[in-house]
Design an enzyme around this catalytic site. Sequence first.
Site, PDB file in Angstrom:
ATOM      1  N   ASP A 151       0.849  -1.352  -0.077  1.00  0.00           N
ATOM      2  CA  ASP A 151       0.021  -0.085  -0.007  1.00  0.00           C
ATOM      3  C   ASP A 151       0.864   1.279   0.090  1.00  0.00           C
ATOM      4  OD1 ASP A 151      -2.388   1.747   0.312  1.00  0.00           O
ATOM      5  OD2 ASP A 151      -2.702   1.219   2.333  1.00  0.00           O
ATOM      6  N   LYS A 178      -1.098  -1.662  -4.740  1.00  0.00           N
ATOM      7  CA  LYS A 178      -1.985  -0.613  -4.717  1.00  0.00           C
ATOM      8  C   LYS A 178      -0.720   0.548  -4.927  1.00  0.00           C
ATOM      9  CE  LYS A 178      -5.227  -0.634  -1.315  1.00  0.00           C
ATOM     10  NZ  LYS A 178      -5.805  -0.367   0.052  1.00  0.00           N
ATOM     11  N   ASP A 233      -7.594  -8.998   5.632  1.00  0.00           N
ATOM     12  CA  ASP A 233      -8.734  -8.617   6.334  1.00  0.00           C
ATOM     13  C   ASP A 233      -9.184  -7.257   6.725  1.00  0.00           C
ATOM     14  OD1 ASP A 233      -6.176  -7.612   7.744  1.00  0.00           O
ATOM     15  OD2 ASP A 233      -7.564  -7.410   9.662  1.00  0.00           O
TER      16      ASP A 233
END
Length: 182
Positions: free
Chosen positions: A104, A132, A160
């Site tokens: 990320d 990402k 999650d």
Amino acid sequence: MSNLNARVKVRIPAAELARRIGELAAEINRDYARSERLVVVAILKGSVLFLADLVRQLTVPVEIDFCQAASYGQGQEPGEVHFKKDVDLPLRGADVLLVEDIVDSGWTVRALLDLLRNRRPKSLRLCTLLDKAEARVVEVPIDYCGFRIPREFVVGYGLDWGERYRQLPYIGVVESPSEENP
Ligand code: IMP
Ligand code: MG
């Protein structure tokens, strides 16, 4: 009891994950064909489903180990990320492949790569299922990438949301997160 599948919109179906992971495994098998010792280090907990499917398609001998990252304070800045669980196997002189679920901002993997590099492996590469890229804050060299995805919070296949949804066999997006807290 709510049905998890009913609230999650599929982004990457299980069959597509399996197909792409087969391609990644083929690349890894080729690249490490002459490796004397390959240690796959998976980052807990998000990468465990990916790891399990990936290594089952590796034909080169591998050793498997795990590490887990934790960060001090609120933000994730360099130096703040440390091992909550360190690897057990010696890495000196080994070819190390770090396996992550998603990159990320990049802080986690960047810090773990630095920590693992201190163990003096022969080589150190990164394999991530998801990237990402638009969210990147620090540069991270990704050697093997499953899928580039937009800046959207995804769950499933190990990932999650408040410790839930890891069990889903696909990557998806929670449609109405406000209805129910994790
Ligand atoms: P980074 O340090 O910002 O690159 O964060 C990476 C970590 O944040 C991953 O290992 C995941 O645990 C978590 N993360 C980032 N994006 C997502 C997401 O969309 N879904 C679930 N977890 C995520
Ligand atoms: Mg994670």
